[in-house]
Design an enzyme around this catalytic site. Structure first.
Site, short mmCIF file in Angstrom:
data_model
loop_
_atom_site.label_atom_id
_atom_site.label_comp_id
_atom_site.label_asym_id
_atom_site.label_seq_id
_atom_site.Cartn_x
_atom_site.Cartn_y
_atom_site.Cartn_z
N SER A 1 0.79 -1.18 -0.04
CA SER A 1 -0.10 -0.09 -0.10
C SER A 1 0.71 1.09 0.26
CB SER A 1 -0.78 -0.04 1.11
OG SER A 1 -0.21 -0.05 2.46
N GLU B 1 -8.92 -9.45 2.99
CA GLU B 1 -9.00 -8.24 2.75
C GLU B 1 -7.95 -7.56 1.82
OE1 GLU B 1 -10.35 -7.07 7.21
OE2 GLU B 1 -8.32 -6.23 6.56
N ARG C 1 11.17 -3.03 13.39
CA ARG C 1 9.69 -2.48 13.63
C ARG C 1 8.95 -2.82 14.64
NH1 ARG C 1 6.80 -2.31 7.89
NH2 ARG C 1 5.60 -0.80 9.27
#
Length: 172
Positions: free
Chosen positions: A40, A69, A89
């Site tokens: 994305s 999704e 992260r």
């Protein structure tokens, strides 16, 4: 622990790592082709579909929800490949195998953000992930190790700690 993001609730484990789930989505039980989706944030890059777990959600349930999704596929949830830590992260991701049984023509992320999906041979998937998602590339190495160590099926899902900085992540 939970934190609210603009469109979702993020859940964290006791060590402060974000709880995530993902699937290696295979076209068939032969596990020769895997489905990757466009990122994305960087639409020209491919990633393994997955995302954050919702409060009280089991990892397997989250993995199935996320691939529907993000990739627009449904299937049979298989074995847990492992739990992978991304120390940079602060994520812990439960990674499962999913054998795809249904491919949706339109799905949530294709409509909302124009996400793409594509089938890759395993070696090609590793190559495209290695440069920008080495932690995800390591999922496939762990899958291979599980096959050889236990004749095809890992007995216990190990936790792997990998650094996203290295070009070839070390498993500790």
């Amino acid at each position: 622990m939970m934190k609210l993001k603009s469109n979702q609730t993020r859940t964290y484990d006791g060590d402060g790592y974000k709880k995530r789930a993902a699937c290696l989505c295979f076209r068939s039980e032969s596990e020769e082709e895997v489905l990757l989706v466009s990122s994305s944030r960087h639409p020209d890059r491919w990633i393994v579909p997955g995302g954050g777990m919702e409060p009280e959600e089991e990892p397997g349930t989250a993995a199935v929800r996320e691939v529907c999704e993000e990739a627009g596929v449904k299937g049979t949830l298989g074995r847990l490949v492992g739990i992978f830590e991304n120390q940079e992260r602060k994520h812990r991701t439960y990674v499962y195998v999913l054998i795809v049984t249904e491919v949706l023509e339109d799905w949530e992320d294709s409509v909302s953000i124009g996400r793409k999906r594509e089938w890759f041979k395993i070696e090609d998937a590793i190559n495209v992930l290695q440069c920008h998602k080495p932690v995800q590339a390591s999922y496939f190495e762990t899958l291979r190790q599980g096959y050889s160590a236990n004749n095809g099926t890992p007995l216990v899902a190990p936790t792997y700690s990998v650094s996203a900085q290295s070009s070839m992540p070390g498993i500790r």
